[in-house]
Design a protein around this motif. Structure first.
Motif, short mmCIF file in Angstrom:
data_model
loop_
_atom_site.label_atom_id
_atom_site.label_comp_id
_atom_site.label_asym_id
_atom_site.label_seq_id
_atom_site.Cartn_x
_atom_site.Cartn_y
_atom_site.Cartn_z
N VAL A 42 9.35 40.95 -15.24
CA VAL A 42 8.30 41.16 -16.23
C VAL A 42 7.69 42.54 -16.11
O VAL A 42 7.44 43.22 -17.08
N LYS A 43 7.51 42.97 -14.88
CA LYS A 43 6.79 44.22 -14.62
C LYS A 43 7.25 45.34 -15.55
O LYS A 43 6.44 46.07 -16.10
N GLY A 44 8.58 45.46 -15.73
CA GLY A 44 9.09 46.53 -16.57
C GLY A 44 8.77 46.33 -18.04
O GLY A 44 7.95 47.03 -18.60
N GLY A 45 9.40 45.35 -18.63
CA GLY A 45 9.30 45.19 -20.08
C GLY A 45 7.99 44.64 -20.57
O GLY A 45 7.92 43.54 -21.10
N ASP A 46 6.95 45.38 -20.39
CA ASP A 46 5.63 44.87 -20.73
C ASP A 46 5.14 45.47 -22.05
O ASP A 46 4.54 46.53 -22.09
N ASP A 47 5.41 44.76 -23.12
CA ASP A 47 4.97 45.24 -24.43
C ASP A 47 3.46 45.36 -24.48
O ASP A 47 2.89 46.41 -24.72
N ALA A 48 2.83 44.23 -24.22
CA ALA A 48 1.38 44.21 -24.31
C ALA A 48 0.78 44.94 -23.11
O ALA A 48 0.88 44.50 -21.97
N ALA A 49 0.18 46.07 -23.39
CA ALA A 49 -0.43 46.86 -22.31
C ALA A 49 -1.52 46.06 -21.63
O ALA A 49 -1.87 46.29 -20.48
N SER A 50 -2.03 45.06 -22.34
CA SER A 50 -3.17 44.31 -21.83
C SER A 50 -2.77 43.12 -20.96
O SER A 50 -3.61 42.37 -20.53
N ALA A 51 -1.46 42.96 -20.72
CA ALA A 51 -1.03 41.84 -19.87
C ALA A 51 -1.06 42.27 -18.41
O ALA A 51 -0.67 43.38 -18.07
N ARG A 52 -1.55 41.38 -17.57
CA ARG A 52 -1.66 41.72 -16.15
C ARG A 52 -1.51 40.49 -15.28
O ARG A 52 -1.94 39.40 -15.66
N TRP A 53 -0.91 40.67 -14.13
CA TRP A 53 -0.80 39.58 -13.16
C TRP A 53 -2.06 39.50 -12.32
O TRP A 53 -2.57 40.52 -11.87
N PHE A 54 -2.51 38.28 -12.09
CA PHE A 54 -3.65 38.04 -11.19
C PHE A 54 -3.23 37.03 -10.14
O PHE A 54 -2.56 36.06 -10.47
N PRO A 55 -3.65 37.25 -8.90
CA PRO A 55 -3.37 36.21 -7.89
C PRO A 55 -4.13 34.93 -8.23
O PRO A 55 -5.28 34.99 -8.68
N LEU A 56 -3.46 33.82 -8.00
CA LEU A 56 -4.04 32.53 -8.40
C LEU A 56 -5.40 32.29 -7.74
O LEU A 56 -6.25 31.60 -8.30
N ASP A 57 -5.60 32.85 -6.57
CA ASP A 57 -6.88 32.61 -5.91
C ASP A 57 -7.91 33.70 -6.21
O ASP A 57 -8.94 33.78 -5.55
N ASP A 58 -7.64 34.51 -7.20
CA ASP A 58 -8.62 35.52 -7.59
C ASP A 58 -8.52 35.78 -9.08
O ASP A 58 -8.18 36.88 -9.53
N ILE A 59 -8.82 34.74 -9.85
CA ILE A 59 -8.69 34.78 -11.30
C ILE A 59 -10.04 35.18 -11.90
O ILE A 59 -11.07 34.67 -11.49
#
Lengths: 229, 229
Positions: free
Chosen positions: A107-124
């Motif tokens: 996913v990291k590469g093909g990220d169309d939506a600039a606003s998409a981001r990964w969050f750790p499950l314990d820090d949402i």
DNA sequence: TCAAAAGTGTTCTCCCTACACCCATGG
DNA sequence: CCATGGGTGTAGGGAGAACACTTTTGA
């Protein structure tokens, strides 16, 4: 005319939402989108949107996922439909929720939506709508499903070490396993194929790489199997 | 005016459907309603109907259940939402499906809908809409859930014998258990309370009656438990 | 050569399984 | 008194948990 779709009885709007889990080798992560419009503008939410009239919920969830994150063909499972009347301030919206398991590095590469981001499950961060609730339910379901499905493999890269698999299971279930017993249990299921390769670079001794044996798993699933933890 | 509810985008209709399981002491039964109106007039279907705009899906399912069968306060669990675009010939209808577990003897009497009838799970007539599919999915889910929830107790009368409990589990899972091992397993869980009573009349020797120990179960559920079969 | 990571094997225990005997009741 | 159903106990086997030693590699 603005309101061209008319019915004899009131109809709710129907959306799909998708809780996307990934694994960074250490922690479970969730992919969130920053909302660009009201309501909850600026808040984080799951990818999702209104269902089209000619697609199933699953098709809609996959379409939204692709539109908003570029992800295609993710493993996806419906887990609950949320219907609290006031869950969306605009109008009544019922959402059919899915969770997806993806290989985070894809996913990291093909990220169309600039606003998409990964969050750790314990820090949402604080989420839009009732998405906190949806996330709790998705996490719970993931923890249940891992006993019946080898869902771990959807979250790992093609090739992985036993250690990585163990870290994933530990992250999902929040337990620590004995290294040797975990390996024995996994090997005994015979759903891993030894790739006769080793990982490199490595901090210390090199570790064997494995891949998931899909045929063997299908066979097991027919017979019915259960992972005991 | 006929079509008074208008939206800027098309909205599907949303219904709830409820697969009601009962147990007659020998076989699993399903409660069906004979449809009085088109489409599928005369065919059998699950109790259910359109969701109101101010109720959650669960409230709607409970309401429909009461209206159509007189049943109140049944144990109910959402299990899937069905969204195939053509599943209802009238218009696009998405249904949120629940299964309910009820004590069969509590229904027989208060039967408002003359058209409601129990059918054995292995002898179900042709059903309306995609209800065959819904039933298959409900049954599958019931079989899964029985490993984590003591759902058997929702289906049995207040007081029951071990034998009755075993027959129920056998009916749900389609397996036969060893009488002695089954009793041992259940006793070991400590979720049965010995009522110090015996059943009467009895064909032969009288059997002990038990009731379900809800507090003990809640404790077990917190710790997480699993019934192995 | 030492520390850290990984690969592998053994024992012990417990639970599940298979199986047998005794008791109570009705005919 | 005998057939039927119900209650309980025991021996054996298999799987999981606890645990230790050896090997490889980088520093």
């Amino acid at each position: 005319m603005n309101n061209q779709f008319c019915y004899r009885y009131p109809h709710p709007a129907v959306t799909t939402d998708c809780v996307i889990f990934g694994f960074d080798g250490e922690h479970l992560q969730v992919l969130l989108i920053e909302r660009g419009i009201e309501p909850y503008k600026g808040k984080w939410a799951f990818p999702g949107g209104f269902l089209k009239m000619d697609e199933t919920a699953e098709e809609g969830a996959l379409r939204e996922l692709k539109e908003e994150t570029g992800l295609e063909g993710a493993y996806m499972e419906q887990f609950h439909t949320f219907s609290a009347p006031e869950r969306d301030p605009r109008e009544r919206v019922i959402t059919i929720a899915y969770y997806a398991l993806v290989k985070i590095q894809e996913v990291k590469g093909g990220d169309d939506a600039a606003s998409a981001r990964w969050f750790p499950l314990d820090d949402i961060p604080s989420l839009a709508f009732d998405h906190d609730y949806i996330l709790r339910m998705a996490t719970q379901r993931l923890r249940e499903q891992i006993h019946f499905q080898p869902i771990g493999f959807e979250l790992l890269p093609e090739k992985f070490t036993i250690k990585e698999l163990q870290l994933l299971y530990e992250a999902i279930l929040g337990i620590n396993f004995d290294r040797r017993n975990f390996a024995k249990k996994m090997m005994h299921l015979e759903i891993l194929t030894d790739l006769e390769e080793t990982i490199w670079p490595t901090p210390k001794r090199e570790a064997k790489l494995y891949k998931f044996n899909a045929e063997k798993y299908e066979e097991l699933k027919r017979k019915g199997f259960r992972l005991e933890f």
